[in-house]
Scaffold this active site. Structure first.
Site, PDB file in Angstrom:
ATOM      1  N   ASN A 162       0.809  -1.230   0.000  1.00 55.30           N
ATOM      2  CA  ASN A 162       0.000   0.000   0.000  1.00 55.30           C
ATOM      3  C   ASN A 162       0.844   1.283   0.000  1.00 55.30           C
ATOM      4  OD1 ASN A 162       0.719  -0.536   2.664  1.00 55.30           O
ATOM      5  ND2 ASN A 162      -1.204   0.219   3.504  1.00 55.30           N
ATOM      6  N   PRO A 203       9.823  -7.595  -0.882  1.00 54.37           N
ATOM      7  CA  PRO A 203       8.683  -6.687  -1.097  1.00 54.37           C
ATOM      8  C   PRO A 203       7.415  -7.479  -1.413  1.00 54.37           C
ATOM      9  CG  PRO A 203      10.039  -6.787  -3.069  1.00 54.37           C
ATOM     10  CD  PRO A 203      10.719  -7.663  -2.039  1.00 54.37           C
ATOM     11  N   GLU A 241       4.563  -4.370  12.475  1.00 55.62           N
ATOM     12  CA  GLU A 241       3.488  -3.369  12.411  1.00 55.62           C
ATOM     13  C   GLU A 241       2.376  -4.000  11.591  1.00 55.62           C
ATOM     14  OE1 GLU A 241       3.109  -0.705  13.977  1.00 55.62           O
ATOM     15  OE2 GLU A 241       5.056   0.195  14.401  1.00 55.62           O
ATOM     16  N   CYS A 280      -3.193   1.652   6.693  1.00 54.81           N
ATOM     17  CA  CYS A 280      -3.350   0.917   7.965  1.00 54.81           C
ATOM     18  C   CYS A 280      -4.090   1.754   9.002  1.00 54.81           C
ATOM     19  CB  CYS A 280      -1.999   0.468   8.494  1.00 54.81           C
ATOM     20  SG  CYS A 280      -0.804   1.792   8.657  1.00 54.81           S
ATOM     21  N   GLU A 317     -11.031  -5.423   9.117  1.00 61.37           N
ATOM     22  CA  GLU A 317     -10.397  -4.308   8.408  1.00 61.37           C
ATOM     23  C   GLU A 317     -10.932  -4.320   6.968  1.00 61.37           C
ATOM     24  OE1 GLU A 317      -6.156  -4.900   7.659  1.00 61.37           O
ATOM     25  OE2 GLU A 317      -5.773  -2.770   7.997  1.00 61.37           O
TER      26      GLU A 317
HETATM   27  P1  NAD Z   1       0.196  -9.220   3.754  1.00 58.20           P
HETATM   28  O1  NAD Z   1       0.405  -9.603   5.180  1.00 58.20           O
HETATM   29  O2  NAD Z   1      -0.677 -10.059   2.917  1.00 58.20           O
HETATM   30  O3  NAD Z   1       1.609  -9.212   2.980  1.00 58.20           O
HETATM   31  C1  NAD Z   1       2.690  -8.419   3.441  1.00 58.20           C
HETATM   32  C2  NAD Z   1       3.999  -9.054   2.975  1.00 58.20           C
HETATM   33  O4  NAD Z   1       4.149 -10.330   3.616  1.00 58.20           O
HETATM   34  C3  NAD Z   1       4.071  -9.332   1.486  1.00 58.20           C
HETATM   35  O5  NAD Z   1       5.391  -9.070   1.065  1.00 58.20           O
HETATM   36  C4  NAD Z   1       3.743 -10.817   1.390  1.00 58.20           C
HETATM   37  O6  NAD Z   1       4.287 -11.466   0.265  1.00 58.20           O
HETATM   38  C5  NAD Z   1       4.406 -11.342   2.648  1.00 58.20           C
HETATM   39  N1  NAD Z   1       3.835 -12.594   3.173  1.00 58.20           N
HETATM   40  C6  NAD Z   1       2.578 -13.085   2.967  1.00 58.20           C
HETATM   41  N2  NAD Z   1       2.401 -14.208   3.712  1.00 58.20           N
HETATM   42  C7  NAD Z   1       3.577 -14.408   4.382  1.00 58.20           C
HETATM   43  C8  NAD Z   1       3.999 -15.375   5.345  1.00 58.20           C
HETATM   44  N3  NAD Z   1       3.187 -16.353   5.743  1.00 58.20           N
HETATM   45  N4  NAD Z   1       5.235 -15.274   5.869  1.00 58.20           N
HETATM   46  C9  NAD Z   1       6.062 -14.255   5.493  1.00 58.20           C
HETATM   47  N5  NAD Z   1       5.720 -13.312   4.601  1.00 58.20           N
HETATM   48  C10 NAD Z   1       4.484 -13.381   4.047  1.00 58.20           C
HETATM   49  O7  NAD Z   1      -0.271  -7.703   3.765  1.00 58.20           O
HETATM   50  P2  NAD Z   1      -0.634  -6.766   2.510  1.00 58.20           P
HETATM   51  O8  NAD Z   1      -1.943  -7.171   1.968  1.00 58.20           O
HETATM   52  O9  NAD Z   1       0.544  -6.673   1.616  1.00 58.20           O
HETATM   53  O10 NAD Z   1      -0.762  -5.328   3.229  1.00 58.20           O
HETATM   54  C11 NAD Z   1      -1.934  -4.855   3.817  1.00 58.20           C
HETATM   55  C12 NAD Z   1      -1.894  -5.029   5.321  1.00 58.20           C
HETATM   56  O11 NAD Z   1      -0.760  -4.364   5.860  1.00 58.20           O
HETATM   57  C13 NAD Z   1      -3.098  -4.416   5.997  1.00 58.20           C
HETATM   58  O12 NAD Z   1      -3.537  -5.263   7.035  1.00 58.20           O
HETATM   59  C14 NAD Z   1      -2.535  -3.115   6.585  1.00 58.20           C
HETATM   60  O13 NAD Z   1      -3.262  -2.604   7.681  1.00 58.20           O
HETATM   61  C15 NAD Z   1      -1.162  -3.543   6.960  1.00 58.20           C
HETATM   62  N6  NAD Z   1      -0.250  -2.397   7.113  1.00 58.20           N
HETATM   63  C16 NAD Z   1       0.137  -2.019   8.370  1.00 58.20           C
HETATM   64  C17 NAD Z   1       0.954  -0.906   8.529  1.00 58.20           C
HETATM   65  C18 NAD Z   1       1.378  -0.431   9.910  1.00 58.20           C
HETATM   66  O14 NAD Z   1       2.217   0.450   9.988  1.00 58.20           O
HETATM   67  N7  NAD Z   1       0.832  -0.970  10.981  1.00 58.20           N
HETATM   68  C19 NAD Z   1       1.364  -0.188   7.406  1.00 58.20           C
HETATM   69  C20 NAD Z   1       0.960  -0.611   6.140  1.00 58.20           C
HETATM   70  C21 NAD Z   1       0.151  -1.712   5.989  1.00 58.20           C
END
Ligand code: NAD
Length: 442
Positions: free
Chosen positions: A127, A151, A222, A256, A351
């Protein structure tokens, strides 16, 4: 095998990168550990100098990076440009904070030293594909760690372009990129590394914690949010409505700390709802390069369908549609405002991560606080109102509370989630110290 990337506003093919075979990841971790032995021997001033030169290169290429970010993620060019520039120009702040974090401390009878941990895995979401990565990998590197960066598979091209620029300056193997999805993420977590710094969803965070437990790797996570906003009866209705819409729609709701649930005092609810719907109506959906657009596409089909399911579930259970509703053009969600949202609706419990304003009325402030706290999430929360707003804010279980404003103080403040929205935190000297191992010499 190639990882293909598509424009989320029309599914046009943009480019591709090579997927990192899972079998290569343990060797990449070994190479990172070897490189770390040299990297940790450089003095912090030298590491900062590398990062400063690399950031200059990012700044010099900001326009090109911003276009790629917009094409791949969908946000408008102004926001992409400011994300790129924020990364480039944030380096000196990180440098000062890490310097403070690792400065040895003299206490009575001992010296505390802060050593690099070793190899850090940085895993980031789509995002804010540069900012979320940059916030972790720059402090990790300055603190003397080498980094394996994974990434999001949704935004590989912008990540690849950014890392290629940094690697024009950094020594070999100090920063390596791993392309792929869940399997690559899991493999890097399980590799012989020392720390996982992760930003993403709560579900993924829990899987990372399980997989990291075998060798008790350090974790900084996070995670997601379901941020509430409470509007008190003495709030400035215009300002509150303006904020409610802007914070629900920012980044097409894919933020987020976007506002996900609004509880408004019933005495001002009619006026607040009308004002909110009128402001929301002015928002326009469209691709990143179309004039006047402020809500871009949703990142992918799966995410878009989830948002529509939340809207449909709310309408089926009795939510009133003030704007938008169930019909949406391909790739987009029209700005939507729903009222009379209740605690059992998916929109309230999960969410949603889309451009939806979700409003409920309350009679009694204690009920509003209870509903705000009725969540495993605890990232941010916002209260709009007069003198009692701060007191109400303090009763909300969240890491960051905004009073008549958004959350997060920037600068030296940490970015922190409470409850299941985080584990450890980003930013500030205290946050960056998590990239080190404290050693006590007595
Ligand atoms: P996601 O958890 O699906 O993926 C994030 C990353 O993790 C990606 O690179 C993905 O390939 C990797 N990944 C997926 N499964 C994994 C596993 N089992 N083990 C290790 N890595 C894995 O999240 P998303 O859809 O990319 O992002 C959206 C989410 O991120 C939302 O929940 C949002 O609230 C959160 N977010 C939080 C913050 C914060 O600062 N708290 C900031 C930005 C986004």
């Amino acid at each position: 095998m190639m990882l293909k990337s598509f424009d989320p506003s029309n599914d046009e093919f943009i480019g591709e990168v090579v997927i990192t075979p899972v079998s290569l990841i343990p060797d990449m971790a070994i190479a990172a550990a070897v490189a770390q032995k040299r990297w940790r021997e450089t003095v912090i001033d030298d590491r900062i100098s590398y990062i400063t030169q690399a950031s200059k290169l990012v700044e010099d290429n900001a326009e090109e990076l911003a276009v790629l970010l917009s094409r791949e993620m969908g946000k408008d060019i102004r926001r992409s440009y400011s994300e790129v520039m924020g990364c480039a120009q944030g380096a000196p702040y990180f440098a000062d904070q890490v310097r403070e974090a690792i400065q040895p401390k003299q206490i009575s009878g001992a010296t505390l030293e802060y050593l690099p941990l070793g190899v850090a895995a940085v895993i980031s979401p789509w995002n804010y594909p540069l900012a979320m990565a940059n916030n972790l990998l720059i402090p990790a590197l300055i603190a003397g760690n080498t980094v394996l960066f994974k990434p999001s598979e949704q935004t590989p091209l912008i990540a690849d372009a950014y890392i290629a620029l940094l690697n024009q300056i950094l020594p070999d193997k100090v920063l390596q990129i791993i392309h792929g999805g869940k399997a690559q993420g899991q493999a890097v977590v399980e590799a012989d590394i020392n720390l996982v710094a992760f930003t993403g969803s709560m579900v993924t965070g829990k899987d990372i914690m399980r997989r990291a437990s075998g060798s008790l790797k350090r974790l900084i996570m996070e995670l997601g949010g379901n941020d509430p906003m409470i509007v008190l009866d003495d709030a400035d209705i215009g300002r509150a409505a303006q904020f409610a819409v802007a914070s629900s729609f920012e980044n097409a709701g894919q933020m987020c700390t976007s506002t996900e649930r609004i509880y408004v005092d019933e005495k001002i609810a009619d006026a607040f709802e009308q004002r909110t719907a009128a402001i929301a109506e002015q928002y326009q959906i469209g691709p990143w390069n179309q004039e006047g657009v402020n809500i871009g596409p949703i990142i992918n089909k799966h995410q878009r369908e989830k948002i529509i399911e939340h809207i449909d579930d709310a309408i089926k259970r009795g939510a009133r549609v003030l704007l938008g509703g169930s019909d949406h053009p391909d790739h987009f969600i029209r700005p939507t405002v729903l009222a009379d949202v209740t605690a059992e609706m998916r929109m309230e419990k999960e969410e949603t991560f889309g451009p939806v304003v979700s409003i409920s009325r309350y009679k009694n402030i204690d009920d509003a606080i209870e509903r705000a706290n009725n969540s495993d999430y605890g990232l941010g929360a916002v209260v709009f109102g007069g003198a009692s707003a701060t007191d109400v804010g303090r009763q909300i279980e969240a890491g960051m509370i905004g009073i008549n404003s958004g959350v997060g103080a920037g600068g030296d403040a940490p970015w922190v989630g409470a409850k299941q929205s985080g584990y450890g935190f980003h930013g500030s000297a205290d946050g960056h110290r998590q990239f080190t191992q404290v050693r006590v010499i007595s």
